[in-house]
Write an enzyme that holds these catalytic residues in place. Structure first.
Site: not given
Length: 367
Positions: A176, A255, A359
């Protein structure tokens, strides 16, 4: 939520670009949260994107890049500067080589590659947002990451003042993360190039255990790419991870937290906390992450810390379908969302000694 009034106008230097002032940004995000921008530009070509960025940089104007808005948390006060919405179009397929303009809708592009019989991104179906955002976050799900198929990223380098092409190795991809995320004020992604696989209409080898179980196959097996895509879409829908304007469980950024990656010492301390809190026979999810690191599940941590599906009584709550998704139930403010996120972070840290990391990108606010 009442949208503030807009005034339409033309920029003196950006004649072809749509321009709005005091423009609502909430409708451009999947959270549907955030205040207005002083100025909003919408660019439909790479040249317009570059021109708008150069103008803002030359004037010293704060600049916010918006693609699909699926990874943004914008403060209630909005953005004091120029927001640039990238709405470029371009889907070019040459054999197994794919080039996408940054503004292309990602999930539509995935569908088109599957229809063409190609494999490599079929398990990334249903992820909201634009193609240009995928290398920034190194988007991944259900056993696939874009870094496995990206060959090059074309971007405008604000530091050098020129358009550059970065090979995969230069993008510094990790979980990520990427060079683009590490230097958020330097690069503006214009195009993304991929090398896909022609496996005769079959998917790439299925890696994710949940996907394999649902498909009734073993890890490493291939299935028709269309079947893999449809299965992932069903799995995502069941978790509220496919956008639906009528379903508040999807008014989220997907998420909200990344899965923690722990050192050996950190994992040992975490394991001890799990045994102390939940009992010696309880095993937390653990996945090798290379170099002695271990990845665990943020969703598991949140749930075991007491934040179950549907948690909350206010306008911002945890999704009823998945603990990783924080949602706007329709009347929330960004501060409502952040209050919930902070409560979850504090609760997980107190329970297990692990600090969750958000995130989505925050604009004008912090956890």
């Amino acid at each position: 939520m009442t949208a503030p009034p807009c005034r339409r106008g033309r920029s003196r230097t950006l004649e072809r670009v749509q321009e709005l002032h005091d423009a609502p940004l909430a409708p451009l995000t999947t959270f549907r949260l955030g205040g207005p921008a002083t100025r909003l530009l919408t660019a439909t070509t790479d040249a317009e994107v570059v021109e708008a960025v150069r103008e803002a940089d030359a004037a010293g104007t704060p600049l916010l890049i918006i693609g699909g808005g699926s990874n943004l948390v914008i403060g209630d006060q909005g953005f004091a500067g120029t927001a640039l919405r990238i709405a470029t179009k371009g889907f070019e397929l040459d054999g197994t080589k794919l080039e996408l303009a940054a503004g292309e809708v990602w999930t539509d592009a995935v569908e088109r590659t599957v229809e063409a019989g190609l494999a490599g991104i079929e398990c990334l179906a249903g992820i909201p947002g634009s193609a240009g955002a995928t290398p920034i976050q190194n988007v991944g799900a259900y056993g696939q990451e874009v870094s496995a198929t990206i060959t090059e990223v074309v971007a405008y380098d604000r530091t050098a003042g020129e358009t550059v092409t970065l090979a995969n190795a230069e993008c510094a991809f990790s979980y990520r993360h990427s060079r683009f995320k590490a230097e958020p004020d330097r690069y503006v992604v214009l195009r993304v190039r991929f090398e896909l696989e022609d496996a005769g209409g079959l998917s790439a080898p299925i890696k994710y255990p949940e996907t394999a179980r649902t498909l009734g196959v073993e890890a490493g097996d291939r299935v028709p790419a269309a079947t893999a895509r449809e299965t992932v879409l069903k799995l995502r829908s069941g978790k509220g991870m496919v956008l639906d304007p009528e379903d508040h469980d999807t008014w989220s950024a997907g998420s909200f937290f990344t899965n923690p990656i722990l050192t050996e010492a950190e994992f040992a301390a975490f394991h001890a906390r799990v045994a102390e809190r939940l009992g010696p026979d309880v095993k937390a999810p653990a996945f090798p992450a290379g170099d002695g690191l271990t990845k665990t599940s943020a969703a598991w941590l949140i749930d075991k810390a007491g934040f179950t599906k549907g948690y909350g009584t206010g306008p911002a709550r945890i999704s009823t379908k998945h603990t990783l998704a924080l949602t706007n139930r329709g009347q929330a403010t960004t501060e409502d969302l952040l209050a919930l996120a902070r409560e979850v972070v504090a609760g997980v840290r107190e329970a297990f000694g692990v600090t969750l990391v958000n995130e989505p990108v925050t604009v004008g606010v912090r956890l």
